[in-house]
Scaffold this active site. Structure first.
Site, PDB file in Angstrom:
ATOM      1  N   HIS A  19       2.944   3.544  -8.859  1.00 25.18           N
ATOM      2  CA  HIS A  19       2.838   2.122  -9.205  1.00 25.18           C
ATOM      3  C   HIS A  19       4.102   1.641  -9.938  1.00 25.18           C
ATOM      4  CE1 HIS A  19      -1.162   2.148  -7.740  1.00 25.18           C
ATOM      5  NE2 HIS A  19      -1.715   2.780  -8.757  1.00 25.18           N
ATOM      6  N   ARG A  55       2.000  -5.121   6.074  1.00 26.59           N
ATOM      7  CA  ARG A  55       1.249  -4.065   5.382  1.00 26.59           C
ATOM      8  C   ARG A  55       2.075  -2.793   5.414  1.00 26.59           C
ATOM      9  NH1 ARG A  55      -4.878  -2.644   4.533  1.00 26.59           N
ATOM     10  NH2 ARG A  55      -4.503  -0.771   3.335  1.00 26.59           N
ATOM     11  N   ASN A  68       1.352   3.467  -2.890  1.00 26.16           N
ATOM     12  CA  ASN A  68       1.924   3.929  -4.167  1.00 26.16           C
ATOM     13  C   ASN A  68       1.405   5.325  -4.526  1.00 26.16           C
ATOM     14  OD1 ASN A  68       3.000   1.396  -4.302  1.00 26.16           O
ATOM     15  ND2 ASN A  68       1.760   0.675  -6.005  1.00 26.16           N
ATOM     16  N   ASN A 108     -10.279  -2.559  -6.417  1.00 24.44           N
ATOM     17  CA  ASN A 108      -9.466  -1.726  -7.314  1.00 24.44           C
ATOM     18  C   ASN A 108     -10.115  -1.496  -8.683  1.00 24.44           C
ATOM     19  OD1 ASN A 108      -6.231  -2.941  -6.093  1.00 24.44           O
ATOM     20  ND2 ASN A 108      -7.445  -1.193  -5.448  1.00 24.44           N
ATOM     21  N   TRP A 109     -11.137  -2.299  -9.028  1.00 23.78           N
ATOM     22  CA  TRP A 109     -11.852  -2.060 -10.301  1.00 23.78           C
ATOM     23  C   TRP A 109     -12.550  -0.706 -10.284  1.00 23.78           C
ATOM     24  CZ3 TRP A 109     -10.322  -4.778 -14.157  1.00 23.78           C
ATOM     25  CH2 TRP A 109      -9.987  -6.120 -14.026  1.00 23.78           C
ATOM     26  N   GLU A 149       0.805 -13.624  12.012  1.00 23.37           N
ATOM     27  CA  GLU A 149       1.418 -12.484  12.701  1.00 23.37           C
ATOM     28  C   GLU A 149       1.384 -11.269  11.776  1.00 23.37           C
ATOM     29  OE1 GLU A 149       2.708 -12.516  15.853  1.00 23.37           O
ATOM     30  OE2 GLU A 149       2.029 -14.606  16.038  1.00 23.37           O
ATOM     31  N   ASP A 173       0.834  -1.202   0.000  1.00 23.34           N
ATOM     32  CA  ASP A 173       0.000   0.000   0.000  1.00 23.34           C
ATOM     33  C   ASP A 173       0.873   1.258   0.000  1.00 23.34           C
ATOM     34  OD1 ASP A 173      -2.296   1.487   0.028  1.00 23.34           O
ATOM     35  OD2 ASP A 173      -2.620   1.321   2.189  1.00 23.34           O
TER      36      ASP A 173
HETATM   37  C1  FPP Z   1      -1.652   0.250  -3.421  1.00 22.20           C
HETATM   38  O1  FPP Z   1      -1.284   1.585  -3.560  1.00 22.20           O
HETATM   39  C2  FPP Z   1      -1.164  -0.608  -4.472  1.00 22.20           C
HETATM   40  C3  FPP Z   1      -1.929  -1.153  -5.453  1.00 22.20           C
HETATM   41  C4  FPP Z   1      -3.360  -0.874  -5.593  1.00 22.20           C
HETATM   42  C5  FPP Z   1      -1.412  -2.055  -6.464  1.00 22.20           C
HETATM   43  C6  FPP Z   1      -0.084  -2.705  -6.250  1.00 22.20           C
HETATM   44  C7  FPP Z   1       0.663  -2.606  -7.503  1.00 22.20           C
HETATM   45  C8  FPP Z   1       2.004  -2.519  -7.657  1.00 22.20           C
HETATM   46  C9  FPP Z   1       2.921  -2.631  -6.532  1.00 22.20           C
HETATM   47  C10 FPP Z   1       2.626  -2.284  -8.984  1.00 22.20           C
HETATM   48  C11 FPP Z   1       2.727  -3.386  -9.964  1.00 22.20           C
HETATM   49  C12 FPP Z   1       2.509  -4.781  -9.494  1.00 22.20           C
HETATM   50  C13 FPP Z   1       3.211  -5.872  -9.926  1.00 22.20           C
HETATM   51  C14 FPP Z   1       2.871  -7.203  -9.430  1.00 22.20           C
HETATM   52  C15 FPP Z   1       4.347  -5.757 -10.849  1.00 22.20           C
HETATM   53  P1  FPP Z   1      -2.425   2.693  -3.593  1.00 22.20           P
HETATM   54  O2  FPP Z   1      -2.552   3.117  -5.005  1.00 22.20           O
HETATM   55  O3  FPP Z   1      -3.688   2.193  -2.976  1.00 22.20           O
HETATM   56  O4  FPP Z   1      -1.774   3.789  -2.712  1.00 22.20           O
HETATM   57  P2  FPP Z   1      -2.513   4.925  -1.870  1.00 22.20           P
HETATM   58  O5  FPP Z   1      -3.300   4.241  -0.789  1.00 22.20           O
HETATM   59  O6  FPP Z   1      -1.383   5.746  -1.335  1.00 22.20           O
HETATM   60  O7  FPP Z   1      -3.374   5.693  -2.835  1.00 22.20           O
END
Ligand code: FPP
Length: 254
Positions: free
Chosen positions: A43, A194, A28, A74-75, A213, A26
């Site tokens: 991402h 997490r 990104n 996420n959709w 854990e 989480d």
């Molecule tokens: C959460 O960050 C992350 C995701 C929804 C997707 C995870 C994807 C990647 C790590 C990139 C590519 C994956 C692979 C397997 C190569 P967020 O966007 O919810 O962050 P935020 O809560 O700060 O908005």
């Protein structure tokens, strides 16, 4: 690329190493926002962390690594963000194939995979097929995954078998439920990490984490690298896992 596998092994007591590590990646979006960038840049950087954590897991000798890469929820994100995530996923599968083959990593996916676009499904299927014989580590990507949906799917398949007379009511047990989940062939996670500081499970592996854990770090996923991962593993190694029993009871049993 050759991994430093013996180096990783030297560092730790294999008996204390978690067999299965699951990660909610989480932060990104926040990582990008703090830099005045578009979310998708987060991402992109996050995909580099995925590479580093897969590599480190293999070096350490972790047998199962499960990453929450795309949730059912996420959709609801923009089409552009979803398309970018799928592109990053396909790119990851292609660029990491040689390393997975060289290092005995089998790739698998859990979730409602049929909801993914054709090109991503094909790339996934091809990678799973090409790595199917690998035995040293299993990398599981949770894609279009939701824990409640998984339990719902398991309920439906058991109800159908009951209706068909294939099983009786008393054959619905914790074991048959576990065997009806997407994770039927996997051990439950020992450690759930997490990133980005939220104390939430977010519909991830709801059944499977009954005795897992938790390790929560404020570090955002794009900044989560080898050193921080080692800290999480070290932290786990100091936990006393009792699975609801007392320490004395567990001592008597060993
Ligand atoms: C959460 O960050 C992350 C995701 C929804 C997707 C995870 C994807 C990647 C790590 C990139 C590519 C994956 C692979 C397997 C190569 P967020 O966007 O919810 O962050 P935020 O809560 O700060 O908005």
């Amino acid at each position: 690329m050759a991994l430093n596998i013996s180096e990783g092994k030297k560092l730790r007591d294999p008996k204390k190493l978690p067999e299965h590590v699951a990660i909610i990646m989480d932060g990104n979006g926040r990582w990008a926002k703090r830099r005045g960038m578009d979310r998708v840049r987060g991402h992109q950087k996050g995909a580099e962390s995925v590479r580093e954590i897969v590599r480190t897991s293999r070096e350490l000798g972790i047998r199962w690594l499960t990453l929450y890469a795309f949730s059912e929820e996420n959709w609801k994100r923009s089409k552009y963000e979803i398309r970018t995530l799928m592109t990053l996923l396909r790119r990851f599968l292609k660029t990491e194939l040689d390393e997975m083959l060289e290092n005995g990593i089998r790739l698998q996916a859990i979730g409602r995979i049929t909801k993914l676009d054709e090109s991503t499904r094909q790339t996934l299927a091809r990678t799973m097929e090409q790595t199917a014989q690998n035995r040293d580590m299993v990398l599981t990507l949770a894609l279009s995954y939701g824990g409640r949906q998984e339990i719902l799917d398991a309920f439906r398949s058991l109800a159908l078998r009951l209706e068909l007379g294939d099983i009786s009511l008393d054959q619905i047990t914790e074991e048959t439920i576990a065997r009806s989940l997407y994770t039927s062939s996997m051990p439950d996670p020992d450690l759930l990490i997490r990133t980005s500081g939220e104390y939430r499970v977010s519909n991830f592996l709801l059944w499977q984490i009954a005795y897992t854990e938790f390790y929560v770090t404020p570090t955002l996923w794009p900044d989560f690298g080898k050193q921080e991962f080692l800290l999480a593993i070290e932290d786990y190694e100091h936990r006393e896992r009792r699975f609801g029993a007392t320490a004395e009871y567990l001592e008597r049993k060993t």
